[in-house]
Structure formats: C-alpha cells, structure tokens
Design an enzyme around this catalytic site. Sequence first.
Site, short mmCIF file in Angstrom:
data_model
loop_
_atom_site.label_atom_id
_atom_site.label_comp_id
_atom_site.label_asym_id
_atom_site.label_seq_id
_atom_site.Cartn_x
_atom_site.Cartn_y
_atom_site.Cartn_z
N GLU B 80 -16.99 -16.31 33.78
CA GLU B 80 -16.37 -15.60 32.72
C GLU B 80 -14.82 -16.45 32.53
OE1 GLU B 80 -17.30 -13.18 31.22
OE2 GLU B 80 -18.95 -12.68 32.37
N ARG B 90 -19.38 3.13 31.13
CA ARG B 90 -20.69 3.80 30.45
C ARG B 90 -21.38 4.88 31.64
NH1 ARG B 90 -23.34 3.17 26.13
NH2 ARG B 90 -22.07 1.49 25.59
N CYS B 143 -16.91 -5.28 37.09
CA CYS B 143 -16.85 -6.53 37.20
C CYS B 143 -15.54 -6.91 36.55
CB CYS B 143 -17.81 -7.14 36.70
SG CYS B 143 -19.54 -6.94 37.50
N HIS B 167 -20.78 -14.00 36.75
CA HIS B 167 -21.95 -13.02 36.52
C HIS B 167 -23.10 -13.59 36.77
CE1 HIS B 167 -19.65 -9.70 34.30
NE2 HIS B 167 -20.37 -9.01 35.28
#
Lengths: 214, 214, 214, 214
Positions: B80, B90, B143, B167
């Site tokens: 990342e 979510r 994350c 990830h």
Amino acid sequence: MTNVLLTGFEPFDGSGVNPSWEAVRLAAATPPEGVSLTTAMLPVVFHDAIARLREAVEESGAEVVVCVGQAGGRPGVTVERVAINLDDARIPDHKGAQPVDEPVVVGGPAAYFSTLPVKACVAAVRDAGLPASVSHTAGTFLCNHVFYGLMHLIASGRPGVRGGFVHVPYLPEQVPGGDQPSMSVKSIAEALTAIVSAAVTTTADLKETGGSLH
Amino acid sequence: MTNVLLTGFEPFDGSGVNPSWEAVRLAAATPPEGVSLTTAMLPVVFHDAIARLREAVEESGAEVVVCVGQAGGRPGVTVERVAINLDDARIPDHKGAQPVDEPVVVGGPAAYFSTLPVKACVAAVRDAGLPASVSHTAGTFLCNHVFYGLMHLIASGRPGVRGGFVHVPYLPEQVPGGDQPSMSVKSIAEALTAIVSAAVTTTADLKETGGSLH
Amino acid sequence: MTNVLLTGFEPFDGSGVNPSWEAVRLAAATPPEGVSLTTAMLPVVFHDAIARLREAVEESGAEVVVCVGQAGGRPGVTVERVAINLDDARIPDHKGAQPVDEPVVVGGPAAYFSTLPVKACVAAVRDAGLPASVSHTAGTFLCNHVFYGLMHLIASGRPGVRGGFVHVPYLPEQVPGGDQPSMSVKSIAEALTAIVSAAVTTTADLKETGGSLH
Amino acid sequence: MTNVLLTGFEPFDGSGVNPSWEAVRLAAATPPEGVSLTTAMLPVVFHDAIARLREAVEESGAEVVVCVGQAGGRPGVTVERVAINLDDARIPDHKGAQPVDEPVVVGGPAAYFSTLPVKACVAAVRDAGLPASVSHTAGTFLCNHVFYGLMHLIASGRPGVRGGFVHVPYLPEQVPGGDQPSMSVKSIAEALTAIVSAAVTTTADLKETGGSLH
C-alpha cells in the site's frame, strides 16, 4: 509404472514464455513415484498440434495423457470438463490460420467429456494448498482444439487411455501491472504433479460438486 | 540486527481464518538474516487495533513496522502506498462499531504516504517469482485504519521508525468455488519475507513506475 | 441557476474514443433544470490539463466542478473520494512526459477529499437504475492529477466552489471481446446527469456507508 | 408474424429478484415489428423447468425460442453457444434437489450447439451500444439444464424450431457494494429485443469471430 504424457504449448500472442510449458518441464524433473513421465511441446498451429500430440501418444505408450495450456486471466489452475467440436480463433495461429466456426473434426460429436477424474484432480491441488477448480469451457482456440483432438483419438481407437486438459494462469512476469491473477511457476508445477498423481491413482472420481451456476 | 515488527489480523467477516495472520506466523518462523522479527495479532476493532499496535511497537523496539491484512479478491500481494484519514465501515467490527465517514484521527492530515520503499518491496516479491504490485487504496475499514494509525504514530513521535502496510489475497480454502484469486499460505509467507528483507536493506527506493491508470 | 463545469478527457492509450468526453457531451445536451452547464475537454498532458481546467473554471464561473475520466475495467460509475499528491505514470502522456513518484503540487498536502456529496451522488445514479459506487483511488495518472489540481485550486483560492471527480467505464466498442465491463454512452450520460443534479441540490451528504473492506 | 417464446427464471440463491424475468417482462411490453411474443417464467427446479418449457413451446407455437437466465458477475449480455449433458449443482434447487455429475437426459449426446445465429445476435446488441459477447459455457446449474432440455426437444421432435440461451448480468440493486458488474433492467431488455430481432431476421449467421482464447 504408469506411463504418463504431459504436454505444454510453445509461447504465443506476443509473449516470450508459456507457463504451460515452463510448468510441464519443471514438473517433469520430479515425477511422482510409480509414474514414468514423458513430455511434449505442442505448436500453436491448428491440426499440426493434434498431429504432434498423436505422435507423442504413440511414442510414449501413454496410459494417461494430460495436456496443459495457458488461460491468461484465470485465478487458479482449472481442470477442464468438456471439449467442444468448434474452432473459432480470435487471433491467427503461428502459420496464419484463423478458422471461424469450423469443426475440429468434421462429422465428430458436438463434445467429449474428459476421462480424467476431474473432481479428484481439483481436490488434489487444493489439498496441496493451491487454488484450483473445475472449468466447463476450454475456449475455442488451440487448447480446446487439442483437447477435442485428444478425446477423439481416444474415442476412436485408444479406449485404454485416459485423458484430459488442464489450464494454468499467467506467470507473474506476464502481468507487469499486477492487475490480473498469476501464479509462480513452482506452484503451477506442484499443481500439475498433484493432478498427475490423482489421475494415476483414482479409479472412481469423487462425487462432490464442482459445478458453476453459470 | 534490525528489529522488525510484523502484524496480522484475527479472522473476520465469518471466515475462520485470516491469511494475514497465518502468513505472518509462517514468515516469522524463518526470519531473514540480520533481522529480529516480532509479531502481533491485531483485533478487528476500531481504535483497539491501533492501541494494540502502539503497545507492540513500544515493546518490540521496532525500527521497521509492516502491518499485514487480507484483501479478498485481489490477485496478488499489494504494497500500500497511502493511508487516508477516513473510517467508512461496510460491516461492523468485532465490538459492533460501524463508523461511517469519520476520521481515524480527529484533526489529522487527509493522508500519509508509506515510508517503506514500496517499489523495492514489490520488486523483491516479483524477483521471488510471486505476483505483487503497488496499491493506492487500503480501503476504509480496519486495514486503512491501522495503516493510518501507524503512520500517525510515526509522524507524531517516532521519526526513526519506517512503516507501511501490505495486503494479501485469500487462501485457496476461502474460495471453495475457485471464482476469486487466492494464493497458498507458503507463497504469501515467502512474499512477506521478501518484503521485510527489502524494507530493511533498501535505503533509497527504486525509481520505477508502479502506477495505476485509475 | 447554478453554474456547473463538467470536464472530460481526450482519447488516450491508443483508443480512438474517450467515454468521459463522449458522455460529457451527451449529458450537456440536456442539462438538469436549474443548471447552466459548461463543458471542457482536457488534454492528456500533465500540468497542461490542470492549466486548461483552471481557465475553464475561471471562464465558466462554475460553482460546482465535476471532472470525468475513463477507468477501463471498472464495472460501474465510480465517484472518487480522495485525490493524492502523487504522479506515477505507467505510460507517457501526449507530450511524452512520464513522471514517476513526483508530487502533483510541490509542497501540497498528501491528499484532498472530494467536496462533492459522494454518497448522494452514488445514490442518485443507483436510483436511476444504473451501477455506481464510491472509489477510494483515482489512480496515479492524469485523472488523479487533475482531481488533485482541482482540489488544490479550490483549497488555495476558491472556497465557494465544490468539486470532485467521477470515473466511468469503457464503452462496449472499446471491449471487442466482451471480457471486461463496459456501459453504453447513453447510460453513462444519464449517470453524469444524476450526479450533477445530486451535487447541485444536496447540501449535507447522506450518512450511509460506501466503504470498501480493502 | 413470427411466434417467439421468451423465458426467464424465478428468483433464486436468496435474491428477491431475477434480472432474466424482469428484463423478459419489460422486453415483452414492446415486441419488435412482425413478432408475436409469448413469455414464460420457469421454476428453479431441475426437470420441472424443462417440463414447463415444453408446455410453453407447445402452447405458444413458437418458431424461435430464447431462454434467458442470470449470470451474476458477467460483464455483459452473453449469447450461449453450447449446452452440455451435465447437471452439477453447487446449491440445491427450489425443491431441494442437488444433482452432482448426472446427465440432463440419460443417453443424450454430450452437447448440443445453439441454433440461434449467435454472432448476429451479439452484433445486434453491440450495434445498440450495449455490451455483449458469445459464451462457451452456460454452467452446470438450471440455465445449462434448460438450454440442453430445449435443444434436445428441438432435436428429437421439433426440427422447425430454432432455439438458444442468453445469459444476463446482475441488476445494480443486486450488487450494493458495486464490486461486480451489473446492468440496468432497461438496457438488458433492449439487448433482448435486439437478440429477438436478429434471431427472427437472420437466416445465415455472420462469419466473424466470437471466439475465446480459453
């Protein structure tokens, strides 16, 4: 000893490498116990590929034949279930032929099912910790062509041979941007070894679903 | 010896396993030469995860921190690039909190860039024959939250520490139908080891593109 | 009347068409009631694109600016949440520049958040029966570059203007094999109209999740 | 007037809506000139679905039959090329049956090809500005089951009828996170209308590639 023939393809579509042949070579270096492994590289040429395959089956005395090809974009190793009697080429082969809506074998049946234990082959790869599933289309280019040619050869004169087709993903070096799935050549070779072992030792396939909703 | 902290997450979203923790554990079993590796498992709980991370940084005396999380559906390991100051969940976390459009740190900057050599880390994984790329979003769930928390910790009081987030894909067992990408835990662990080595030994990052058109 | 500026890009990457500009033109033909719509086509050239955008903002007296670009491969219209201060070009722009790991604005903040009501914009497209979602990365090529340039312009001198960025999928004609998502230009234009309407009429954004797990 | 039967499926797999039926209903409201359109909703039940289809063919006096089903995750409308003699259900049907590796018709051929002009149907949808392609697998659940049942019915007693199968994507409302492709019901209905027109008016199919490399 069981004689097994494992085939891969030469590179195509502008790529300098074909993961099918790289993995077949690597897998052949350490065959499973009890297996005598022969390999052949098939040309990306309609009909020539089948002719080369027939020679290799003849020469090797293979009892089990596993043909392997690249399916760029698929997220794991896929064991093909069915070959269809159709050539429909989006790109030309290496001799410039680009058949559209022609049969692989004139007068042949619409399709042949694999005679490998496809569910057991998938289970063997997954037991090795690697991604695999059953696929219900090998496309309409060289992979399906060779798969159909193999099954037609078996159906028309070599009833003792069992055979099928396995698709493998891109190698990481073929996907520089990382936007499509790929798999290390070592993992692909391990998957092929697991498939060969399962194909040789499984007499009745597993009765478990590998279906697709579509 | 360089002290490195490697963190993973506990399982979440109904899955019994989290590839980030499985791979961190496996990688920790054989650390690269010259590296003293500490691991920590972070809870899937907003703010508690950052608190646990801060303790682990403190306890380990880490000079390099690599936090790892699952990105189900991605086709390879992604390093990342940027953490954003936004929680938008979510699904609820493990204590039932589901922040929507809230900052990770009230008053913090909009984003922090990773201080790992992201291009060198990607190159190291690819040199090991495994799929990797740079990612420009870590999402808006735990994350990114932990990644932002780590970079804020470094920026606000630990200037000598370098840190970032990686990830990793699903494990094959998390994708029974094979319709999404996955990677063996062994390959993921090898990728993490390559990243730790690159992070420890690279002082200036590679000047090569890892960009996305979108 | 609210003055709205809608921008698209010229074609790039070998494609003869850019869905962003085609859809912007089509949407501009029937602006929502109460909206005075100006359009501009931006060049695929780093910094020139921002210069052209600044002129267009100036000339139009826009109160709301929606920049639009192509995100080939995405399955729906995506409303971008955040612009980052990074150019990392996988391909050269139309003047041959290919910046790698350079800031859009030297000394600018790491990121800016969109000041459009992103959740309301997504909801408006979905209410029109079309696919849309929030995105947390606009990439590191021209789209993110222009988005960052817009938000920097607003932050540094035009506080009354609200602005953001929308990514649109390929057109069907750009995907002859049908192996990637695409959307008709008519549907994309309808989506842009819905976004403009939502941007103009929404004062407080919806408080509902649009988050990504990764 | 040409009699055309268009079928869709009832909702399944926990979804309250099935795009195939929604789009069939909408398409039937404005049939192409010269076409008398009958519709039928098929149950998601093995063998019952074929029985219901046979009744509908009988009652409608259809000369052309187009069965339609949902292919969640596909990025456009796909016209199926081949039906295979295999049921392999990943989930149970609505009466609880879950056949694994059983033939649709005992003793039937391995496969039947569609007798719709598949290339002309795809071209018609694309000419309408919407995404479409040929598919070489209809899966192994109800869609393939009904497709095979239809082609077997035609082959075994209705040589004058032409028939085939079309898969349609999710509706946007079925993909709340926007992470999979979807298409508005209006666009899907337009695609079906284009397919019906092409099927009725095309006597010899186009000779152009619609192939897949895999």
